[in-house]
Motif scaffolding. Structure first.
Motif, PDB file in Angstrom:
ATOM      1  N   GLY A 135       2.900   6.339  -6.772  1.00  0.00           N
ATOM      2  CA  GLY A 135       1.940   7.274  -7.135  1.00  0.00           C
ATOM      3  C   GLY A 135       2.169   8.756  -6.916  1.00  0.00           C
ATOM      4  O   GLY A 135       2.198   9.639  -7.798  1.00  0.00           O
ATOM      5  N   GLY A 136       2.407   9.103  -5.735  1.00  0.00           N
ATOM      6  CA  GLY A 136       2.918  10.401  -5.240  1.00  0.00           C
ATOM      7  C   GLY A 136       4.035  10.873  -6.087  1.00  0.00           C
ATOM      8  O   GLY A 136       4.326  11.932  -6.527  1.00  0.00           O
ATOM      9  N   ALA A 137       5.286  10.016  -6.053  1.00  0.00           N
ATOM     10  CA  ALA A 137       6.253  10.439  -6.810  1.00  0.00           C
ATOM     11  C   ALA A 137       6.077  10.784  -8.476  1.00  0.00           C
ATOM     12  O   ALA A 137       6.533  11.887  -8.815  1.00  0.00           O
ATOM     13  CB  ALA A 137       7.298   9.282  -7.034  1.00  0.00           C
ATOM     14  N   ILE A 149       0.865  -1.179  -0.105  1.00  0.00           N
ATOM     15  CA  ILE A 149      -0.073   0.173   0.029  1.00  0.00           C
ATOM     16  C   ILE A 149       1.013   1.213   0.168  1.00  0.00           C
ATOM     17  O   ILE A 149       0.610   2.293  -0.793  1.00  0.00           O
ATOM     18  CB  ILE A 149      -0.973   0.025   1.290  1.00  0.00           C
ATOM     19  CG1 ILE A 149      -1.874  -1.145   0.874  1.00  0.00           C
ATOM     20  CG2 ILE A 149      -1.850   1.277   1.324  1.00  0.00           C
ATOM     21  CD1 ILE A 149      -2.658  -1.107   2.347  1.00  0.00           C
ATOM     22  N   ALA A 150       1.988   1.184   1.015  1.00  0.00           N
ATOM     23  CA  ALA A 150       2.905   2.291   0.825  1.00  0.00           C
ATOM     24  C   ALA A 150       3.549   2.531  -0.568  1.00  0.00           C
ATOM     25  O   ALA A 150       3.602   3.479  -0.900  1.00  0.00           O
ATOM     26  CB  ALA A 150       3.873   2.348   1.970  1.00  0.00           C
ATOM     27  N   GLN A 151       3.833   1.410  -1.088  1.00  0.00           N
ATOM     28  CA  GLN A 151       4.599   1.568  -2.606  1.00  0.00           C
ATOM     29  C   GLN A 151       3.581   2.101  -3.501  1.00  0.00           C
ATOM     30  O   GLN A 151       3.983   3.061  -4.268  1.00  0.00           O
ATOM     31  CB  GLN A 151       5.074   0.148  -2.887  1.00  0.00           C
ATOM     32  CG  GLN A 151       6.255  -0.274  -2.251  1.00  0.00           C
ATOM     33  CD  GLN A 151       6.791  -1.478  -2.937  1.00  0.00           C
ATOM     34  OE1 GLN A 151       6.254  -1.986  -3.839  1.00  0.00           O
ATOM     35  NE2 GLN A 151       8.098  -1.684  -2.737  1.00  0.00           N
ATOM     36  N   PHE A 152       2.295   1.673  -3.363  1.00  0.00           N
ATOM     37  CA  PHE A 152       1.550   2.314  -4.153  1.00  0.00           C
ATOM     38  C   PHE A 152       1.542   4.056  -4.071  1.00  0.00           C
ATOM     39  O   PHE A 152       1.378   4.545  -5.034  1.00  0.00           O
ATOM     40  CB  PHE A 152      -0.049   1.615  -3.861  1.00  0.00           C
ATOM     41  CG  PHE A 152      -1.186   2.164  -4.791  1.00  0.00           C
ATOM     42  CD1 PHE A 152      -2.112   2.921  -3.937  1.00  0.00           C
ATOM     43  CD2 PHE A 152      -1.407   1.733  -5.950  1.00  0.00           C
ATOM     44  CE1 PHE A 152      -3.300   3.499  -4.759  1.00  0.00           C
ATOM     45  CE2 PHE A 152      -2.434   2.222  -6.586  1.00  0.00           C
ATOM     46  CZ  PHE A 152      -3.156   2.992  -6.183  1.00  0.00           C
ATOM     47  N   LEU A 153       1.301   4.315  -2.679  1.00  0.00           N
ATOM     48  CA  LEU A 153       1.063   5.748  -2.413  1.00  0.00           C
ATOM     49  C   LEU A 153       2.504   6.251  -3.195  1.00  0.00           C
ATOM     50  O   LEU A 153       2.343   7.417  -3.533  1.00  0.00           O
ATOM     51  CB  LEU A 153       0.660   5.958  -1.006  1.00  0.00           C
ATOM     52  CG  LEU A 153      -0.675   5.399  -0.496  1.00  0.00           C
ATOM     53  CD1 LEU A 153      -1.007   5.294   0.873  1.00  0.00           C
ATOM     54  CD2 LEU A 153      -1.837   6.244  -1.330  1.00  0.00           C
TER      55      LEU A 153
END
Lengths: 450, 271, 352
Positions: free
Chosen positions: A401-403, A394-398
């Motif tokens: 995505g954020g990056a 989930i953190a990677q996704f965020l």
């Protein structure tokens, strides 16, 4: 169960199902099954901790030692013996064990003599004598031990994956799970005898230290465990994915496409599903046993001891003996859980017992789940474990995505190269926040003791 | 004082205990006769509670011995004394606060098969049988104490007086031989106190309980005790009937040196 | 055996044994003092202390990078030391923020000790995550080659070699020398100054005496008019300062790594408990005892035996009492023994 708790159990179950489904769809069905399986084995461990802490208020920070012993036990029971190594160093080892036994008996005899004989031996003298005997015993067996170990570790074996240690007994895996409990229980008996006289916070540090010693020993005793080379594969009580694959190839038809499980994954899915079934059965039996104990006069007595030790003693309860009983019982469960974990991973790797991960995470599971409550313990284990595993994806996704978003918005923005490994740091942060939030808003846990 | 031919149940012989330089108990020797209600009085700091703690196994004496029914029990742990049916209560009630009043009583009987894990798992019907018997006894004790209406309340939520009664009730769950009561009258109103006194007399008369009570309330002592031991500065000053002891000039002096007023009050009330 | 052999053996013993032990002992001492102060005054086990040390080292490292890339060079003082005040300030601020937002709430609601321990663990987790999130998971060297204005500038760790020239001339064959790295030297200096300063502070200033009072009996101290809130803040300031210094100097002498101080947590706790909870100088004593025990338990006596007894011993097997891998087990064994023998610690501190 009181009504307030009932609604909490529903919410708790929903949370776990949500995380499970997140894993199923975000990662893959077989990964979700693996997480569930690990969670169940961990639940057995947390159940054990609940007995020690929730029933009796014993702060055991040495969980790791018992888990590791359980893992070693299942390896030792189920892995076949290595004849070359035994031939090389078996006799030497036996002699060393005999010498150790003799030393131990001498110390014990001294202890008995001091108690029974009419001479009044000052405690410091007795201890000095006992320590001296121990030291003498150590020096007596050290050289022979070193030689035997050297022989075992260098013995050339037919099967290279088994080189360097003496192997095990080659018995069924489920027996190994039980033996895991036995090993842990015996260790707990000795540790408890020594440390249960201490005040509770000191007990924590003493158990932590002893667990560290057990862990270091298992990691470095290559002749016993192959150390960092690890031992694998370790069997399952049900067909392993590889065995399932064999069965599928020789004609067994199973179609799980309707669950979203592809053909290649079917063997693994079925295998893991069966493992989950066995784990769940073990867990349910243990929970029922613990619930029975809690609701019985035994449970009442333990609550009395926890509420007011002095009064319980005045009312005839042998507090130290009962605390030892609880400590051993909890440890047995931890040993079984540890064995289940090693079985599931088909790998015994002593270096994987990393203190922060195991010890603190398991405590977090109990505290967040609800100490003093068996269901709380199980919930805590499943929830926190799934949360721990799912935080990374989930953190990677965020993060990614954020990056991407920031790269698009800010010219010249370059995300750090190791974004992926930094994302995995979110796991600890999420768990830390969950723990502090629980302490702040639900200090007794999500499913508190009734 | 006429010679008693009943046996001494509790014999305290030359007990000594010091705490960090303070000699709390200093060569104390006295007996408690079986079937009696014996009082233990003395000004604050005389060493009464320390003495109880020495007998009850909470501390080990520096020297001296304690005998119960002829056996040497010096330094024995509390749970071992319980097995010999020597019980004690605490000055500040030590109730099991998260457990109900009834549970507080039901946990007391020793050697319950239900307290054995293996019986719990393998022989549950036997456990259930025993539980029934124990529960019946607990209910009758609650009835005796007038606490039936709070049987299911958590003990921590009871009033001070109720907690005191519960404390005594615990000793009634087994057939005790001797009970050490530590200031059972402290902080209790007159009515309840009279009730408690009545229960003590009843237990003594009907069930043969021997009591030794530490008390400051001289009325209670006078009512209950046939014999009183006076402790001052860690040692026995004198032994006698309540009347003898309260009119003893040495005893009065020991109290005068402290701020206890009960002794003087009862002295004055008798003119 | 000649005098040269004796000298060699002696210097080797001092260098690899005593000096090493004192280096580790100083680190432990700085950390253990912080731990025991928090234990004694705030009455809980501050597990996050190790990560506070790592945090301090990280900030110091960041500061060093900035300074070096600006071309600042202050030999013989290592650049890391210039960054130290920044690290100290940052660690203090971190400690105060955590206290205000996390621990203070539980203090106010008089939570049971286990809540504090659990919360402390939660803080540890979060701190570890943040450290790795911000600083990455790799190891870093303090003495790296920086590039400033197109020039590469090396910085050397620096060593102080004591060669005993005048002894060498007299005794043929005396070859051992004392080697102290500059960071180690600075560590000793800082530790000494810190301990002297602490002693003065605790015994001769009002705040210091107030701290001791709160440690002994908080309620009594409060009634006597002591501002407990201020004492709490000062405690964190001291603990944070010592942690930052210890972490930075350790990282300078070895390297910065995210797991830097976590492994030291347990020996430091052992030292604090051994010395008696709430007794800072007990913690110092405990720290050096643990360090000495650790160092000499795994000390390989072979070179010394070689100097003293030439060929009379078989030197192929290690002559250490305890194999090096079991080093971490030594402080524990000591702690368990101390707890069994004397639970209040050597200097009779509080019992938890």
């Amino acid at each position: 169960m009181n009504p307030a708790n009932r609604s909490r159990v529903v919410i708790a179950t929903a949370l776990i199902i949500a995380l499970f489904l997140a894993a199923w769809f975000m990662l893959s069905p077989v990964t979700a099954l693996l997480y569930l399986s690990t969670g169940l084995a961990t639940a057995v461990i947390v159940l054990g901790l609940n007995i020690q802490w929730g029933y009796a208020g014993l702060f055991n920070a040495g969980i790791l030692g018992f888990i590791a012993l359980g893992g070693y036990a299942v390896m030792w029971v189920s892995v076949p013996p290595v004849p070359e190594a035994i031939a090389a160093g078996g006799a030497g080892l036996l002699s060393v064990i005999v010498k150790l036994a003799v030393t131990a008996i001498c110390i014990w005899v001294l202890h008995l003599a001091a108690k029974r004989l009419p001479i009044n031996l000052p405690v410091w003298l007795l201890r000095t004598l006992q320590v001296s005997i121990a030291l003498a015993g150590y020096i007596w067996m050290k050289t022979e031990f070193v030689i035997a170990v050297e022989a075992i570790e260098t013995a050339d074996t037919l099967d290279q994956t088994m080189k360097g240690f003496i192997g095990g007994l080659g018995l069924p895996v489920l027996l190994g799970w039980a033996v895991g409990g036995v090993f842990a229980g015996i260790a707990a008996w000795f540790i408890g005898k020594v440390t249960l006289g201490l005040r509770s916070d000191y007990l924590a540090i003493a158990t932590l230290g002893i667990a560290e010693i057990i862990r270091t020993f298992l990691k470095n005793a290559d002749w016993l465990t192959r150390g960092t080379l690890t031992v694998s594969p370790i069997d399952w009580p049900v067909p392993t994915p590889r065995e399932m694959n064999g069965m599928l190839e020789s004609g067994l038809e199973i179609n799980l496409k309707w669950l979203g499980i592809s053909a290649e994954q079917t063997a693994t899915a079925v295998g893991r599903g069966l493992f989950i079934a066995v784990s769940a059965i073990v867990l349910i039996i243990l929970v029922l046993m613990m619930e029975r104990a809690l609701g019985s006069p035994w449970g009442r007595m333990m609550r009395a001891i926890r509420d007011n030790e002095d009064a319980a003693a005045a009312m005839g309860k042998n507090v130290v003996r009962r605390q030892l009983e609880v400590f051993v019982l909890g440890a047995i469960l931890m040993g079984i859980g540890g064995a289940m974990l090693v079985s599931l991973n088909t790998l015994f790797d002593p270096s994987s017992y990393h203190p922060p991960r195991y010890t603190f995470l398991i405590w977090t599971m109990l505290i967040v789940g609800g100490s003093g409550n068996n269901l709380g313990a199980v919930f805590g284990a499943l929830f926190i474990y799934m949360l721990w595993e799912m935080s990374e994806p989930i953190a990677q996704f965020l993060f990614f995505g954020g990056a991407d978003m920031l790269t698009a918005l800010i010219p010249g923005f370059e995300p750090p190269v190791d974004l992926a490994s930094r994302a995995s740091q979110m796991r600890v942060i999420v768990i830390g926040v969950a723990l502090i939030a629980t302490m702040r808003y639900a200090p007794k846990g999500v499913i508190p003791e009734r | 004082m006429p010679q008693d031919d009943r046996n001494a149940l509790l014999q305290i012989d030359n007990l000594c205990k010091s705490f960090g330089g303070v000699q709390a108990v200093n060569h104390t020797t006295f007996d408690v006769v079986e079937g009696s209600i014996t009082g233990l009085i003395g000004p604050n700091g005389a060493g009464k509670t320390t003495l109880f703690n020495l007998v009850a196994g909470n501390h080990k004496p520096d020297s001296g011995s304690v005998y119960f029914a002829g056996d040497d029990i010096t330094g024995m742990q509390p749970h071992a004394l319980f097995a010999r049916r020597l019980l004690r209560t605490f000055q500040i009630p030590h109730e099991f606060d998260t457990m109900s009043a009834r549970e507080n009583l039901m946990m007391v009987p020793g050697e319950q098969s239900g307290e054995n894990l293996f019986s719990t798992w393998l022989n549950f019907s036997r456990v259930r049988q025993q539980e029934k018997t124990i529960r019946e006894r607990a209910d009758s004790v609650l009835d005796f104490l007038g606490l039936s209406h709070v049987a299911d309340h958590p003990a921590g939520k009871l009033s001070g007086g109720q907690k005191k009664l519960l404390e005594i009730g615990r000793t009634m769950m087994v057939d005790a031989r001797m009970v050490l009561l530590d200031e059972v009258g402290a902080g209790v109103n007159r009515t309840l106190l009279a009730e408690i006194a009545g229960k003590i007399e009843q237990l003594n008369r009907e069930h043969g309980y021997t009591f030794c009570l530490i008390e400051h309330d001289m009325d209670l002592i006078t009512r209950l005790c046939e014999r009183v031991v006076v402790l001052a500065e860690g040692t026995v000053l004198t032994v006698g009937t309540p009347e003898e002891v309260t009119s003893n000039p040495e005893v009065i002096e020991a109290y005068l040196g402290h701020t206890d007023n009960d002794m003087l009050k009862s002295q004055r009330s008798r003119g | 055996m000649e005098y040269a052999d004796l000298l060699n053996a002696g210097v080797y013993f001092i260098n690899k044994g005593l000096l090493n032990a004192f280096k580790i002992g100083s680190i432990y001492a700085l950390g253990a003092v912080g731990i025991t102060l928090v234990f004694g005054i705030l009455r809980f086990a501050h597990f996050a202390h190790g990560d506070m040390m790592t945090f301090g080292a990280l900030i110091a490292f960041a500061g060093t990078v900035i300074l070096r890339n600006l071309g600042i060079n202050t030999e013989p003082i290592p650049t890391g030391l210039l960054a130290l005040p920044l690290a100290v300030a940052a660690t203090i601020i971190l400690a105060l923020i955590i206290d205000r937002h996390v621990y203070a709430h539980f203090r106010a609601s008089k939570s049971p000790p286990v809540v504090f321990v659990m919360t402390s663990i939660g803080v540890t987790f979060i701190l570890q995550g943040i450290i790795r999130l911000v600083g990455g998971t790799g190891d870093r060297q303090f003495f790296f080659t920086a590039v400033s204005n197109g020039e590469s500038i090396r910085e050397d760790k620096g060593r102080w070699l004591v060669k005993f020239d005048w002894l060498r001339d007299h005794f043929d064959g005396f070859t051992q020398k004392l080697v102290i790295t500059m960071p180690q030297l600075w560590l000793f200096i800082f530790t000494a100054v810190a301990l002297v300063g602490l002693h003065y502070f605790l015994n001769h200033t009002r705040t210091g005496k107030a701290m001791r009072a709160v440690s002994d009996n908080e309620d009594l101290a409060r009634i006597s008019g002591i501002d407990v809130g201020r004492v709490v803040k000062v405690t964190w300031v001291i603990a944070g300062t010592l942690a930052a210094i210890a972490g930075t100097l350790l990282a300078m002498d070895t390297q910065y790594k995210p797991i830097l101080a976590f492994n030291l947590l347990l020996p430091m706790f052992a030292a604090a408990i051994m010395g008696g909870i709430g007794k800072p100088f007990g913690a110092v004593a405990g720290a050096f005892i643990v360090a000495l025990a650790e160092t000499f338990a795994v000390f390989d006596w072979r070179p010394i035996a070689g100097y003293l007894f030439a060929d009379r011993f078989d030197m192929t097997a290690s002559m250490a009492l305890v194999p090096a891998e079991y080093k971490l087990a030594v402080p524990f064994a000591i702690l368990v023994l101390v707890l069994i023998w004397r639970p209040t610690g050597i200097f009779k501190g509080q019992v938890l």
